[in-house]
Design a protein around this motif. Structure first.
Motif, short mmCIF file in Angstrom:
data_model
loop_
_atom_site.label_atom_id
_atom_site.label_comp_id
_atom_site.label_asym_id
_atom_site.label_seq_id
_atom_site.Cartn_x
_atom_site.Cartn_y
_atom_site.Cartn_z
N UNK A 53 -52.33 -6.77 21.20
CA UNK A 53 -53.30 -6.84 20.09
C UNK A 53 -54.70 -7.09 20.63
N UNK A 54 -54.84 -8.07 21.50
CA UNK A 54 -56.16 -8.40 22.04
C UNK A 54 -56.70 -7.26 22.89
N UNK A 55 -55.83 -6.64 23.70
CA UNK A 55 -56.26 -5.51 24.53
C UNK A 55 -56.77 -4.37 23.66
N UNK A 56 -56.03 -4.04 22.62
CA UNK A 56 -56.42 -2.93 21.77
C UNK A 56 -57.70 -3.16 21.01
N UNK A 57 -57.82 -4.32 20.38
CA UNK A 57 -59.01 -4.61 19.57
C UNK A 57 -60.24 -4.74 20.45
N UNK A 58 -60.08 -5.34 21.62
CA UNK A 58 -61.22 -5.45 22.55
C UNK A 58 -61.68 -4.08 23.01
N UNK A 59 -60.73 -3.21 23.34
CA UNK A 59 -61.09 -1.87 23.80
C UNK A 59 -61.74 -1.05 22.70
N UNK A 60 -61.30 -1.28 21.46
CA UNK A 60 -61.85 -0.54 20.33
C UNK A 60 -63.22 -1.07 19.91
N UNK A 61 -63.48 -2.32 20.26
CA UNK A 61 -64.68 -3.03 19.81
C UNK A 61 -64.72 -3.17 18.28
N UNK A 62 -63.55 -3.09 17.67
CA UNK A 62 -63.41 -3.32 16.24
C UNK A 62 -61.93 -3.46 15.92
N UNK A 63 -61.64 -3.95 14.73
CA UNK A 63 -60.25 -4.10 14.34
C UNK A 63 -60.00 -5.45 13.71
N UNK A 64 -58.73 -5.79 13.55
CA UNK A 64 -58.34 -6.98 12.79
C UNK A 64 -57.38 -7.84 13.62
N UNK A 65 -57.92 -8.71 14.47
CA UNK A 65 -57.05 -9.51 15.32
C UNK A 65 -56.37 -10.68 14.61
N UNK A 66 -57.06 -11.32 13.66
CA UNK A 66 -56.54 -12.54 13.07
C UNK A 66 -55.18 -12.39 12.42
N UNK A 67 -55.10 -11.51 11.43
CA UNK A 67 -53.84 -11.29 10.74
C UNK A 67 -52.79 -10.67 11.63
N UNK A 72 -58.26 3.15 17.90
CA UNK A 72 -59.45 3.54 17.12
C UNK A 72 -60.36 4.52 17.84
N UNK A 73 -59.92 5.08 18.95
CA UNK A 73 -60.73 6.08 19.65
C UNK A 73 -60.47 7.47 19.05
N UNK A 74 -61.48 8.30 19.12
CA UNK A 74 -61.34 9.68 18.64
C UNK A 74 -60.25 10.38 19.44
N UNK A 75 -59.33 11.02 18.75
CA UNK A 75 -58.26 11.75 19.40
C UNK A 75 -57.02 10.93 19.68
N UNK A 76 -57.09 9.60 19.51
CA UNK A 76 -55.92 8.75 19.76
C UNK A 76 -54.97 8.81 18.57
N UNK A 77 -53.67 8.62 18.85
CA UNK A 77 -52.70 8.53 17.76
C UNK A 77 -52.65 7.12 17.18
N UNK A 78 -53.44 6.21 17.75
CA UNK A 78 -53.49 4.83 17.27
C UNK A 78 -54.81 4.59 16.55
#
Length: 280
Positions: free
Chosen positions: A24-38, A99-105
Motif C-alpha cells: 500500500x505504501x509503495x503504491x501510493x508513494x509511487x503514485x503521489x496520490x491515493x488513499x493510504x489511511x483506509x 494510478x499511472x497511465x497505461x497501468x492496470x492498477x
C-alpha cells in the motif's frame, strides 16, 4: 476456504498483512496520490479473506465456482491490489505503477483490466448492490459460492446501501457477508461530525441481517470466529461490523483524518516502510 479447512495460522496471516501494508505504501508513494489511511486499516480484513476465508484461485481468477469479493469502498483499491499481488494474481512488481497511465492498477478497481477484481467500483454505495446481485444469482442458479463486500462507515451514509440491505434481508441471502470497516473517520472528519450512521449494528438488524460485532478488526484472532459464524448462519445475510484503526501500522497515520487521501513524501515513505518492516 483458500487454505482448505485447516485452522488459521495467525502469525503467518499477520506477516502477510504486514507485506500488504508495505505494498500500500509503495503504491501510493509511487503514485503521489491515493488513499493510504483506509487501505492500511482494512489490510487485515482483506488478508484474512484472501488467504484463509475465500475460495479463490490466482491461476483461474474467473472460476465460476469462486467466492466473490466486492470492494464497495473502491478508493481503498491500494489494499485490494496489495492483497491480490501477495496472493499471486499479478506480480508485486506492478504495484509501483498505481494510478499511472497505461497501468492496470488505477485509482479505483477495474474488473476488465485487473486479475482478481470481481467488480468495478468507485462511486460509494453502489458496490454493495452489485454484491447483492451476485448473491442472488447464486441462489437462482443453484451455485454455492459466497459473496463478500467491504463497505466504509462513511459510505453507509449513502441511501443505496440501505436499499440493497433491504433487498438482501427480505430475500434471505445467507450467502452474502457485508463487512463494515468502522474506523470512525472519513474525508471531512469523524463520521459523527459529518452524518452519523450510528448505531450501525442496530440498523443492519432492522434490515433482517444477522449481525456480528468485532471489537478489533485488525486482530486476526477476532476476525476468524466472526467469519466462521457468518458462514454457519442460515436464513439471513450477515453483517460484520469491525472496529478498525485508520492508518493501522504506520504511527503518524494512525487515527489521523488527514491521511484519508494523500501520499507520503520521501521522508515519510522511508519512516513508514521502516516501521512496517519492524512489525511483529
Amino acid at each position: 476456504m483458500a487454505e482448505g479447512t485447516a485452522a488459521p495460522d495467525f502469525q503467518e496471516l499477520a506477516r502477510i498483512a504486514r507485506r500488504v501494508r508495505q505494498q500500500i505504501i509503495i503504491g501510493v508513494h509511487a503514485a503521489k496520490s491515493g488513499h493510504p489511511g483506509g487501505s492500511l486499516g482494512a489490510a487485515d480484513i482483506m488478508t484474512y479473506l484472501y488467504f484463509h476465508e475465500m475460495n479463490v484461485d490466482p491461476k483461474n481468477p474467473r472460476d465460476p465456482k469462486r467466492d466473490r469479493f466486492v470492494l464497495s469502498k473502491g478508493h481503498c483499491a491500494p489494499a485490494l491490489y496489495g492483497t491480490l499481488a501477495e496472493r499471486g494474481f499479478f506480480p508485486v512488481e506492478d504495484i509501483p505503477t498505481l494510478r499511472h497511465v497505461g497501468s492496470h492498477l488505477q485509482g479505483h478497481p477495474n474488473m476488465n483490466d485487473t486479475p482478481g477484481v470481481d467488480m468495478s467500483t468507485g462511486s460509494l454505495g453502489q458496490g454493495v448492490s452489485a454484491a447483492v446481485g451476485m448473491a442472488l444469482a447464486a441462489k437462482l442458479w443453484g451455485d454455492d459460492y459466497r459473496t463478500y463486500t467491504l463497505l466504509g462507515d462513511g459510505e453507509i451514509q449513502e441511501g443505496q446501501v440501505w436499499e440493497a440491505a433491504m433487498f438482501a434481508g427480505s430475500h434471505h441471502l445467507d450467502n452474502l457477508c457485508v463487512i463494515v470497516d468502522n474506523n470512525n473517520l472519513q474525508i471531512d472528519g469523524t463520521i459523527e461530525q459529518v452524518n452519523s450512521p450510528y448505531p450501525i449494528a442496530d440498523k443492519f438488524r432492522a434490515f433482517n441481517f444477522h449481525v456480528i460485532e468485532v471489537a478489533d478488526g485488525n486482530d486476526m484472532t477476532q476476525l476468524a470466529p466472526a467469519f466462521e459464524e457468518a458462514r454457519q448462519t442460515k436464513g439471513a445475510p450477515t453483517a460484520i461490523v469491525c472496529k478498525t484503526v485508520k492508518g493501522k501500522g504506520v504511527s503518524f497515520m494512525e487515527n489521523q483524518v488527514g491521511w484519508h487521501g494523500k501520499a507520503p513524501n520521501d521522508e515519510q515513505f522511508e519512516q513508514a516502510m521502516a516501521e512496517l518492516a519492524g512489525e511483529e
